[in-house]
Design a protein around this motif. Structure first.
Motif, mmCIF file in Angstrom:
data_model
loop_
_atom_site.group_PDB
_atom_site.id
_atom_site.type_symbol
_atom_site.label_atom_id
_atom_site.label_comp_id
_atom_site.label_asym_id
_atom_site.label_seq_id
_atom_site.Cartn_x
_atom_site.Cartn_y
_atom_site.Cartn_z
ATOM 1 N N HIS A 98 0.864 -1.278 0.114
ATOM 2 C CA HIS A 98 -0.146 0.028 0.022
ATOM 3 C C HIS A 98 0.850 1.228 -0.007
ATOM 4 O O HIS A 98 1.915 1.251 0.510
ATOM 5 N N SER A 99 0.143 2.170 -0.626
ATOM 6 C CA SER A 99 0.978 3.599 -0.580
ATOM 7 C C SER A 99 2.215 3.623 -1.011
ATOM 8 O O SER A 99 3.277 4.133 -0.422
ATOM 9 N N MET A 100 2.303 2.941 -2.227
ATOM 10 C CA MET A 100 3.713 2.840 -2.967
ATOM 11 C C MET A 100 3.892 4.191 -3.876
ATOM 12 O O MET A 100 2.944 4.751 -4.227
ATOM 13 N N ASN A 101 5.221 4.531 -4.018
ATOM 14 C CA ASN A 101 5.439 5.487 -5.224
ATOM 15 C C ASN A 101 5.192 5.009 -6.498
ATOM 16 O O ASN A 101 4.810 3.747 -6.889
ATOM 17 N N ASP A 102 5.058 5.891 -7.590
ATOM 18 C CA ASP A 102 4.784 5.543 -8.712
ATOM 19 C C ASP A 102 5.475 4.334 -9.479
ATOM 20 O O ASP A 102 4.941 3.577 -10.238
ATOM 21 N N GLU A 103 6.723 4.537 -9.247
ATOM 22 C CA GLU A 103 7.651 3.620 -9.675
ATOM 23 C C GLU A 103 7.462 2.106 -9.142
ATOM 24 O O GLU A 103 7.368 1.227 -9.927
ATOM 25 N N ALA A 104 7.352 1.965 -7.839
ATOM 26 C CA ALA A 104 6.886 0.777 -7.020
ATOM 27 C C ALA A 104 5.627 0.109 -7.692
ATOM 28 O O ALA A 104 5.425 -1.000 -8.122
ATOM 29 N N ASN A 105 4.754 1.069 -7.814
ATOM 30 C CA ASN A 105 3.240 0.766 -8.479
ATOM 31 C C ASN A 105 3.402 0.052 -9.922
ATOM 32 O O ASN A 105 3.021 -0.845 -10.117
ATOM 33 N N GLN A 106 4.348 0.901 -10.800
ATOM 34 C CA GLN A 106 4.328 0.450 -11.985
ATOM 35 C C GLN A 106 5.070 -0.959 -12.126
ATOM 36 O O GLN A 106 4.808 -1.851 -12.910
ATOM 37 N N TYR A 107 5.904 -1.029 -11.218
ATOM 38 C CA TYR A 107 6.811 -2.352 -10.977
ATOM 39 C C TYR A 107 5.737 -3.692 -10.658
ATOM 40 O O TYR A 107 5.683 -4.614 -11.417
ATOM 41 N N VAL A 108 5.014 -3.296 -9.693
ATOM 42 C CA VAL A 108 3.956 -4.164 -9.298
ATOM 43 C C VAL A 108 3.245 -4.709 -10.484
ATOM 44 O O VAL A 108 2.791 -5.919 -10.681
ATOM 45 N N GLN A 109 2.674 -3.646 -11.092
ATOM 46 C CA GLN A 109 1.854 -3.926 -12.362
ATOM 47 C C GLN A 109 2.472 -4.459 -13.330
ATOM 48 O O GLN A 109 1.701 -5.622 -13.867
ATOM 49 N N GLN A 110 3.733 -4.312 -13.626
ATOM 50 C CA GLN A 110 4.508 -5.105 -14.534
ATOM 51 C C GLN A 110 4.518 -6.604 -14.297
ATOM 52 O O GLN A 110 4.596 -7.706 -15.181
ATOM 53 N N VAL A 111 4.873 -6.961 -12.830
ATOM 54 C CA VAL A 111 5.024 -8.427 -12.289
ATOM 55 C C VAL A 111 3.480 -9.090 -12.505
ATOM 56 O O VAL A 111 3.676 -9.934 -13.101
#
Length: 191
Positions: free
Chosen positions: A49-62
């Motif tokens: 939760h409450s991740m920055n944009d880059e972390a969100n993008q990475y999780v989305q890619q995984v």
């Protein structure tokens, strides 16, 4: 070099007591009663939760890499396929999977911007203060980008991983799904 358990911190599905698909199916269904895991549920399951944009993008890619049929959900078959690749796949299969993860625009090449974005995301998720993403990106491209074109081909990526231990160590961290397995098995985020 790294054996077939790369990314699993020396564990495998068998090591954790799950010797058959029935066991894993039961655990998966207890966490995902619908039989399908959405991106939102994936993040909630992993307590991201409450991740920055880059972390969100990475999780989305995984998540997108696990969602083989691109229907917006990870079902049990896709989950088992991903776990099998990461825990039991050959090194070349794992490196190809990792390459696809980095290649955000799917053009068959990884540029510095794509690479840096993933490294920043990993840094943000792992709260790893020991790795400076910008310096690491420069170091990898200096060592791995043999033709100097500012992009990594699949061949350069694989050769670089096989010849540079720090690059291979970083890839190993990316492929470490042991915490995901523990969360699904135990139903809570591991510290």
């Amino acid at each position: 070099m790294i054996g077939t358990s790369m990314g699993a911190s020396g564990s495998s599905v068998d090591d954790s007591g799950a010797t058959d698909k029935y066991y894993w199916h039961k655990k998966f269904m207890s966490r995902c009663p619908s039989g399908q895991l959405s991106l939102h549920e994936f993040k909630a399951l992993l307590d991201l939760h409450s991740m920055n944009d880059e972390a969100n993008q990475y999780v989305q890619q995984v998540f997108n890499m696990f969602d083989l049929n691109k229907d917006g959900f990870i079902d049990f078959t896709e989950y088992i396929a991903a776990i099998s690749l990461v825990l039991r796949g050959r090194l070349d299969q794992k490196l190809k999977w990792c390459f696809k993860l980095y290649d955000a625009n799917e053009n068959g090449r990884i540029d510095k911007k794509e690479f840096l974005s993933i490294i920043k995301a990993i840094h943000a998720i792992n709260c790893n203060s020991g790795m400076n993403p910008e310096e690491f990106t420069v170091k990898v491209f200096d060592k791995v980008n043999k033709n100097g074109d500012g992009e990594l081909s699949l061949e350069e990526f694989i050769q670089g991983a096989e010849s540079d231990q720090s690059f291979m160590d970083m890839i190993t961290k990316i492929l470490d799904l042991s915490n995901i397995l523990k969360i699904i098995q135990n139903g809570r985020r591991q510290s």
